[in-house]
Design an enzyme around this catalytic site. Sequence first.
Site, PDB file in Angstrom:
ATOM      1  N   GLY A 278     -14.067  -4.416  13.012  1.00 27.49           N
ATOM      2  CA  GLY A 278     -13.832  -5.610  12.196  1.00 27.49           C
ATOM      3  C   GLY A 278     -13.139  -6.708  12.964  1.00 27.49           C
ATOM      4  O   GLY A 278     -12.438  -6.447  13.949  1.00 27.49           O
TER       5      GLY A 278
ATOM      6  N   PRO B 142     -10.383  -9.618  13.726  1.00 23.86           N
ATOM      7  CA  PRO B 142      -8.945  -9.653  13.445  1.00 23.86           C
ATOM      8  C   PRO B 142      -8.701 -10.286  12.068  1.00 23.86           C
ATOM      9  O   PRO B 142      -9.503 -11.102  11.605  1.00 23.86           O
ATOM     10  CB  PRO B 142      -8.395 -10.544  14.565  1.00 23.86           C
ATOM     11  N   ALA B 143      -7.614  -9.887  11.449  1.00 18.83           N
ATOM     12  CA  ALA B 143      -7.184 -10.449  10.158  1.00 18.83           C
ATOM     13  C   ALA B 143      -8.136 -10.118   9.015  1.00 18.83           C
ATOM     14  O   ALA B 143      -8.262 -10.873   8.060  1.00 18.83           O
ATOM     15  CB  ALA B 143      -7.000 -11.969  10.257  1.00 18.83           C
ATOM     16  N   ARG B 144      -8.820  -9.002   9.121  1.00 16.58           N
ATOM     17  CA  ARG B 144      -9.714  -8.590   8.034  1.00 16.58           C
ATOM     18  C   ARG B 144      -9.202  -7.338   7.326  1.00 16.58           C
ATOM     19  O   ARG B 144      -9.958  -6.644   6.652  1.00 16.58           O
ATOM     20  CB  ARG B 144     -11.124  -8.342   8.593  1.00 16.58           C
ATOM     21  N   GLY B 145      -7.939  -7.018   7.523  1.00 14.23           N
ATOM     22  CA  GLY B 145      -7.355  -5.919   6.759  1.00 14.23           C
ATOM     23  C   GLY B 145      -7.521  -4.548   7.403  1.00 14.23           C
ATOM     24  O   GLY B 145      -7.306  -3.532   6.742  1.00 14.23           O
ATOM     25  N   LYS B 146      -7.874  -4.508   8.691  1.00 19.36           N
ATOM     26  CA  LYS B 146      -8.012  -3.196   9.343  1.00 19.36           C
ATOM     27  C   LYS B 146      -6.693  -2.430   9.312  1.00 19.36           C
ATOM     28  O   LYS B 146      -6.663  -1.241   9.026  1.00 19.36           O
ATOM     29  CB  LYS B 146      -8.462  -3.364  10.804  1.00 19.36           C
ATOM     30  N   SER B 147      -5.602  -3.138   9.630  1.00 16.54           N
ATOM     31  CA  SER B 147      -4.306  -2.456   9.677  1.00 16.54           C
ATOM     32  C   SER B 147      -3.926  -1.881   8.318  1.00 16.54           C
ATOM     33  O   SER B 147      -3.361  -0.791   8.229  1.00 16.54           O
ATOM     34  CB  SER B 147      -3.213  -3.412  10.132  1.00 16.54           C
TER      35      SER B 147
ATOM     36  N   ARG C 132      -8.600 -17.356  19.109  1.00 10.31           N
ATOM     37  CA  ARG C 132      -8.931 -15.960  19.439  1.00 10.31           C
ATOM     38  C   ARG C 132      -9.983 -15.433  18.448  1.00 10.31           C
ATOM     39  O   ARG C 132     -10.964 -14.797  18.827  1.00 10.31           O
ATOM     40  CB  ARG C 132      -7.668 -15.101  19.352  1.00 10.31           C
TER      41      ARG C 132
ATOM     42  N   ARG D  77      11.998  12.421 -12.984  1.00 10.08           N
ATOM     43  CA  ARG D  77      11.947  13.762 -13.565  1.00 10.08           C
ATOM     44  C   ARG D  77      12.203  13.635 -15.070  1.00 10.08           C
ATOM     45  O   ARG D  77      12.722  12.624 -15.555  1.00 10.08           O
ATOM     46  CB  ARG D  77      12.999  14.667 -12.929  1.00 10.08           C
ATOM     47  N   HIS D  78      11.841  14.653 -15.823  1.00 12.09           N
ATOM     48  CA  HIS D  78      12.164  14.716 -17.254  1.00 12.09           C
ATOM     49  C   HIS D  78      13.682  14.628 -17.453  1.00 12.09           C
ATOM     50  O   HIS D  78      14.453  14.848 -16.520  1.00 12.09           O
ATOM     51  CB  HIS D  78      11.662  16.044 -17.816  1.00 12.09           C
TER      52      HIS D  78
ATOM     53  N   ASN E 268      17.678  23.571 -17.514  1.00 12.76           N
ATOM     54  CA  ASN E 268      18.493  22.956 -16.451  1.00 12.76           C
ATOM     55  C   ASN E 268      19.945  23.391 -16.606  1.00 12.76           C
ATOM     56  O   ASN E 268      20.620  23.716 -15.634  1.00 12.76           O
ATOM     57  CB  ASN E 268      18.435  21.419 -16.513  1.00 12.76           C
TER      58      ASN E 268
ATOM     59  N   ARG F  79       9.244  19.470 -21.773  1.00 10.80           N
ATOM     60  CA  ARG F  79      10.355  18.609 -21.377  1.00 10.80           C
ATOM     61  C   ARG F  79       9.911  17.233 -20.879  1.00 10.80           C
ATOM     62  O   ARG F  79      10.639  16.258 -21.017  1.00 10.80           O
ATOM     63  CB  ARG F  79      11.238  19.317 -20.347  1.00 10.80           C
TER      64      ARG F  79
ATOM     65  N   GLU G   9       5.142  21.470 -13.167  1.00  9.94           N
ATOM     66  CA  GLU G   9       6.035  21.855 -12.073  1.00  9.94           C
ATOM     67  C   GLU G   9       5.383  22.928 -11.192  1.00  9.94           C
ATOM     68  O   GLU G   9       4.514  23.684 -11.658  1.00  9.94           O
ATOM     69  CB  GLU G   9       7.366  22.381 -12.649  1.00  9.94           C
TER      70      GLU G   9
ATOM     71  N   HIS H  90       8.387  16.582 -12.595  1.00 10.34           N
ATOM     72  CA  HIS H  90       9.371  17.618 -12.293  1.00 10.34           C
ATOM     73  C   HIS H  90       9.878  17.457 -10.863  1.00 10.34           C
ATOM     74  O   HIS H  90       9.392  16.605 -10.121  1.00 10.34           O
ATOM     75  CB  HIS H  90       8.723  18.984 -12.494  1.00 10.34           C
TER      76      HIS H  90
END
Lengths: 538, 538
Positions: B62, B64-69, B229, B292-293, B299, B382, B405, B473
């Site tokens: 692709g 540059p600057a097309r979202g590859k990273s 570039r 978590r609940h 508990n 829970r 869980e 959980h």
Amino acid sequence: MIPAVPQHTPSTLLHPPGTIQASELNNHSLEPCFSKARNSFDYLEGLLTADSHVKLVVAMVGLPARGKSYIVKKLKRYLSWLGIHVKIFNVGNKRRVLTSTETPVTNGVQSNQNKDSSSKILHSSSFFDNSNEAAASLRENVAMEVLDDAILWLKGDGQVAIHDATNSTILRRKKIINRIMKEQNVSLLFIESICDNPSLIDSNIQMKLFSPDYTGVDPETALNDFRLRLKSYEDCYEPLGDYEESRKIQYCKLINVGSKIILSNINGFLESQCTFYLTNMNLYPRVIYITRHGQSTDNIAKRIGGNASLSELGVEYSKALANFISNHQPAFYSHVSESKLKSSPISSSLNLSSQVTNGDIQDKPLELLNNNFEIWTSMLTRTVETAHFFRSSNVKIKKYSALNELYSGLCEGMKYSEIKELFPTDFATRTKDKLQTRYPGTNGESYLDVVHRLQHIIIELERINKSVLLISHNAVSRTLLSYFMDISIEKMPFLNVPLGTVFACIPRPFGNDVFAYKWDPETQCFNEIDKSILFEGI
Amino acid sequence: MIPAVPQHTPSTLLHPPGTIQASELNNHSLEPCFSKARNSFDYLEGLLTADSHVKLVVAMVGLPARGKSYIVKKLKRYLSWLGIHVKIFNVGNKRRVLTSTETPVTNGVQSNQNKDSSSKILHSSSFFDNSNEAAASLRENVAMEVLDDAILWLKGDGQVAIHDATNSTILRRKKIINRIMKEQNVSLLFIESICDNPSLIDSNIQMKLFSPDYTGVDPETALNDFRLRLKSYEDCYEPLGDYEESRKIQYCKLINVGSKIILSNINGFLESQCTFYLTNMNLYPRVIYITRHGQSTDNIAKRIGGNASLSELGVEYSKALANFISNHQPAFYSHVSESKLKSSPISSSLNLSSQVTNGDIQDKPLELLNNNFEIWTSMLTRTVETAHFFRSSNVKIKKYSALNELYSGLCEGMKYSEIKELFPTDFATRTKDKLQTRYPGTNGESYLDVVHRLQHIIIELERINKSVLLISHNAVSRTLLSYFMDISIEKMPFLNVPLGTVFACIPRPFGNDVFAYKWDPETQCFNEIDKSILFEGI
């Protein structure tokens, strides 16, 4: 001996008031642990229960003889197996029903066929000629009437309606889009099948000879007529593309049975599931063998679940199984290559039973099993042990916890008589609704739970191009066979899958050919039996 | 009280000889039930353990600057979370390292930039000019060296190497294909990112200002240089297509972050998983809340597993949670729309804590929660009870058993002290390897098992464009947070996720912003705390 049940577990099941301010919680929140799978949002059901207002029309797109029916049937089978209410609405069938008593709308267009024979054709190619306006208008009307039928059905308890037609022009698809936009909460997904592989198209065209349009017509006339019909479609065919993309319409384009796939604007859950399934299919010849493990010591003691080892009889079955498969596999593949030479992929029977069941059990070495074959077991000892005698070969043996037996929670290791005694209410509930009822205890499963965890096993089986022997358990085998044999989900929990039986499923253009083989402990041979054994006692 | 353990279950765990002819089964088949997840072929591991000879190079394609990273980081995070050894091999970084001490290869080409400022640019646009043959040759060499590094790494314990480069010409890709064809058992998947949405490209270009190539360069000069570039790349860009298709090379083309996707020849398991993941992403602003609940009676009793109800304190938490979220959600979405007006999607902070934690807990009605919000709980009482106080709103509450869980098998409902006493070996094994060790008993789970069953929850979270509150959980929250925070799988089982804490994960271009809020039972307020609380005690 009846196992002692941990004392505090049943009490938590009954939700002891503890320190909860019960007045603050309405009844809805105090749902029993022993729940119905369909009351949950378990995976797929997330969409199908709470979002049950979401309804989907899958509208097919594609020239005749491009494999639309293959896709439609496969998708219907998969979705039905998942417990989704799906129905195919075929436009060709409606056209034939509506017009069977009428004079053919030929509009004076002459085809170049033998007249005597073509007069038997319900709708000859002239009906599909683009200059035949009366017929074109009739075809449009029928297509939209069928869509109306589909939408009416979705307003009831229908969930996915498949509009099975060519829908090959933008004009037609525009009408479909506009019709569906009138409905609240009905989604639309176009699935297009494109095929430019001449041999695939040819084999699809051959199958058209069996179309009701050509009943009683000689094959040559029928073929010529069908090619003319195809030409009319090709002349005005507009594939899915910019028109749909600019309107953010969801579509999936399958090129040459999934070798190339284009997905556009897919955003629904069910749509994403459908397309993931369809992107994982192949046409390689192979056999999916399904069997239960050999007899275990728990089978003798009539205890369910658990993790017992094989009995002596079970070990014998394991030995015979390795022998049977190592005969059946080479026979299958040599049969396939012969069929290919004869170029008769459709008419040739793939029944190999006579070749493979009566051989001397010791005379074929396991080395005959090649790279086209794998074994998948569950994580449980009895299935792992059943694969034991394949170890001398280089066969790949994989263990999947998704193939474990339906988990019976607090009832693991019990006899049915014990369950009835210790959990009488649960037992009665399950007897009434075996498909949806979960066993008591955390993580106790229902058949529907098993379906959901097997979903990715099915997709993996569709993806790989090898033969696979699945050594699993009673409930898992029932569930797998329901998929391969397109058996209704209601019957699934009651199928009769005895120990010592191998089911061989062979993918074919319109479903699977299934053969059943029964092991005879006396002779160590596997004899073909009627697969209807599955329905014994239902 | 220590629960009685069903007497026959432990004995089957130890594989009593029964009637088995032990001499016929070698040691391999007598695997202990209390198994290591990684010794199984559990789902993904089907490929990764037994097929560990299968190694994959994902080569990006692709401009540059097309979202590859974005794609590279997301894919790496997902695969790492699944337990796969994945590494990014970035060509730009290697180029900078290799050439940082050398004179820039400018080949006499002049750029039209401010010379003083551009002299600070490590590789100015002239380096990427197509007529600069010396530089082009250097770039080709670096790209292939990085591929060599990747292949070397795969020959060790590496599993997926991501070749992060533009690979934007057929000539370059031909070299990659040829290099990989020299290796046995290394697969290749090209992933191309195409973007024609100007605002997305602009925001990607803005981010390039932070590239090491432009350190110390004024923004305007850097932007101008980068656009030059880009022009060089655009002039010779050849997207994936016929060349790869005719060679049956696997590829996935993502257009505008997944709004359109083209898959070609995808046939590997891992490749199918990667592309399914990538086809389910979106850029909608939303918050994934993980908690978590509320405190349960178990508990208090320090019992694990089970299915207890909430304690009084737990009910109070549920109330406060509904209040907190119904303040936080509207604040988030109004913040998002303000950011959009200001057109500063990158710099604007999304920390809302001051706005939402100190409001009067009763003054915001639940009706403020709109269609952009859902609650997902597990099937256990829970978590269902913890969602109770949202019921007065129209919020959609879904239950998923995948959020249950970690199942502790025979240890369900026990205290740790009891487990240590009753299952001393198992307890010791688990202490040594908490990630992979399963609890004893059929279906007892390891953390790796939880990862695998949460895989589809993650894909569903990536697919939908709403905010979601996940009430689950301890082990499940640890696993979910590891995904969203890119925490190594080895640390996952040890994360500190206390009761009464909400983690808010906000998807951002390069990962997730995560905020932690701690409930104060005195004031009923949620106060922002440092998210590093997760690593306390590790």
